[in-house]
Design a protein around this motif. Structure first.
Motif, PDB file in Angstrom:
ATOM      1  N   GLN A 139      13.685 -51.931  42.199  1.00 42.15           N
ATOM      2  CA  GLN A 139      14.565 -50.785  42.359  1.00 42.15           C
ATOM      3  C   GLN A 139      13.838 -49.530  41.922  1.00 42.15           C
ATOM      4  O   GLN A 139      12.887 -49.570  41.147  1.00 42.15           O
ATOM      5  CB  GLN A 139      15.848 -50.952  41.539  1.00 42.15           C
ATOM      6  N   LYS A 140      14.285 -48.413  42.454  1.00 45.43           N
ATOM      7  CA  LYS A 140      13.635 -47.145  42.144  1.00 45.43           C
ATOM      8  C   LYS A 140      13.841 -46.770  40.682  1.00 45.43           C
ATOM      9  O   LYS A 140      14.968 -46.775  40.185  1.00 45.43           O
ATOM     10  CB  LYS A 140      14.184 -46.045  43.050  1.00 45.43           C
TER      11      LYS A 140
ATOM     12  N   ILE B 113      19.558 -43.261  33.523  1.00 44.71           N
ATOM     13  CA  ILE B 113      18.700 -42.779  34.612  1.00 44.71           C
ATOM     14  C   ILE B 113      17.559 -43.758  34.848  1.00 44.71           C
ATOM     15  O   ILE B 113      17.244 -44.139  35.984  1.00 44.71           O
ATOM     16  CB  ILE B 113      18.145 -41.377  34.289  1.00 44.71           C
TER      17      ILE B 113
ATOM     18  N   GLY C 269      18.324 -46.901  36.726  1.00 47.01           N
ATOM     19  CA  GLY C 269      18.631 -46.791  38.149  1.00 47.01           C
ATOM     20  C   GLY C 269      20.085 -46.501  38.456  1.00 47.01           C
ATOM     21  O   GLY C 269      20.502 -46.602  39.616  1.00 47.01           O
ATOM     22  N   LYS C 270      20.866 -46.134  37.438  1.00 44.08           N
ATOM     23  CA  LYS C 270      22.270 -45.831  37.693  1.00 44.08           C
ATOM     24  C   LYS C 270      22.396 -44.521  38.464  1.00 44.08           C
ATOM     25  O   LYS C 270      21.621 -43.590  38.267  1.00 44.08           O
ATOM     26  CB  LYS C 270      23.048 -45.751  36.379  1.00 44.08           C
ATOM     27  N   GLY C 271      23.396 -44.465  39.340  1.00 40.20           N
ATOM     28  CA  GLY C 271      23.615 -43.269  40.138  1.00 40.20           C
ATOM     29  C   GLY C 271      24.818 -42.479  39.680  1.00 40.20           C
ATOM     30  O   GLY C 271      25.602 -42.931  38.839  1.00 40.20           O
TER      31      GLY C 271
ATOM     32  N   ASP D 117      21.824 -37.994  40.699  1.00 37.71           N
ATOM     33  CA  ASP D 117      22.001 -39.242  41.437  1.00 37.71           C
ATOM     34  C   ASP D 117      20.664 -39.827  41.887  1.00 37.71           C
ATOM     35  O   ASP D 117      20.119 -39.455  42.909  1.00 37.71           O
ATOM     36  CB  ASP D 117      22.901 -39.009  42.654  1.00 37.71           C
ATOM     37  N   ARG D 118      20.122 -40.708  41.095  1.00 38.54           N
ATOM     38  CA  ARG D 118      18.915 -41.479  41.401  1.00 38.54           C
ATOM     39  C   ARG D 118      17.774 -40.607  41.959  1.00 38.54           C
ATOM     40  O   ARG D 118      17.316 -40.800  43.081  1.00 38.54           O
ATOM     41  CB  ARG D 118      19.234 -42.590  42.411  1.00 38.54           C
TER      42      ARG D 118
END
Length: 316
Positions: free
Chosen positions: A84-85, A162, A165-167, A190-191
């Motif tokens: 994940q980013k 952050i 990876g939470k948006g 947001d991400r």
């Protein structure tokens, strides 16, 4: 006679010309109009200064981002976890009036124009200040900007979320006009691919628990940190210059917390501004901000004219 052991210097040092040469062929993607829009009241940065200082920096950051992403990919393969980013976080620290906001905004604009068009968000730690009501209740209204005036738990949790990876993360909004956090007003992060965090005390490590219990600090989440440095006398002069410019502009707004300063005589306002610097901003700088300089990955030292004179890049 015994030979002295060489002292290991923690930083590579560069003159302005040496640093500028590291730009290589990095193209300038900002115009003079962009620079004029991004700089703050008391920071007279030019397009040429931005090219000489920030293009080498953005080139360096591209290598750091690539390296961190590679390390993350290795970790996910080893742990067999979903990829994940993970945002790359840049911290910009330094004294009041040194030009942190200008540096952060110019970096954001340059990074957004990379060929990959990354999503680059910018937040300031001002939003994580306790409200004036809370500061007054705790008797620390005169210490706004000192470490204890921030909701550090919320700030660290934000950075942790952050990095996880939470948006749709909400950041409180601080108004310099009303000198307080605005109730119910938030901005959404947001991400992002890159997050720039600007603030006075972001590099502070804090005290470690004596029992060895793991504890997180804001600096633990920062992938690359920048400290904007300047001599104390220059910082005071820049603070006073900004104070008088605001006195002629924003302070005249009827809703401004500082409206009364616009009505003072120039002498009275000058005495008040110097008192604020010497009793609040300077002690905070000496006790809390300046001691973190040696923790930064990059130190940009300004001269009297606000131009970068030398650069130090951490080697260890």
């Amino acid at each position: 006679m015994a030979k002295r052991k060489p002292v290991l210097a923690p930083y590579h040092s560069f003159t302005k010309a040496q640093w500028s040469a590291l730009r290589a062929d990095e193209p300038m993607t900002l115009t003079r109009e962009d620079i004029a829009r991004l700089r703050t009241l008391s920071d007279p940065i030019s397009l040429e200064e931005a090219e000489e200082t920030y293009l080498p920096l953005t080139r360096l950051l591209s290598f750091y981002v690539e390296a961190i992403q590679g390390l993350h990919n290795v970790s996910t393969r080893f742990l067999e976890t979903p990829d994940q980013k993970v945002p790359f976080i840049i911290g910009v620290a330094g004294s009041v009036a040194v030009g942190k906001s200008t540096t952060a905004r110019i970096l954001q604009a340059l990074l957004q124009r990379w060929p990959s068009s990354p999503k680059v968000d910018l937040v300031t730690t001002d939003g994580f200040l306790h409200s004036n009501k809370v500061l007054a209740e705790r008797g620390i209204m005169e210490r706004k900007g000192f470490p204890e005036s921030y909701d550090r738990t919320r700030f660290v949790q934000f950075l942790s979320d952050i990095k996880s990876g939470k948006g749709q993360m909400q950041v409180p909004v601080y108004s310099h006009l009303v000198y307080d956090v605005v109730p119910g007003s938030e901005v959404t992060v947001d991400r992002p691919d890159i997050l720039i965090v600007e603030g006075l005390n972001i590099l502070q490590p804090g005290e470690l628990p004596k029992d060895g219990r793991p504890i997180l600090f804001a600096s633990d989440f920062i992938d690359f940190s920048i400290y904007i440095d300047a001599d104390n006398d220059d910082l005071e002069a820049w603070f006073m210059e900004r104070f008088f410019r605001l006195r002629e502009t924003a302070f005249k707004d009827p809703t401004s917390f500082f409206r009364r300063f616009a009505e003072m005589s120039e002498t009275e306002a000058g005495e008040f501004g110097k008192m604020v610097w010497r009793t609040i901003n300077l002690p905070n700088l000496l006790d809390n901000v300046l001691p973190t300089r040696g923790r930064a990955d990059l130190i940009l030292k300004k001269g009297k004219n606000h131009l970068i004179e030398d650069v130090k890049l951490r080697r260890v």
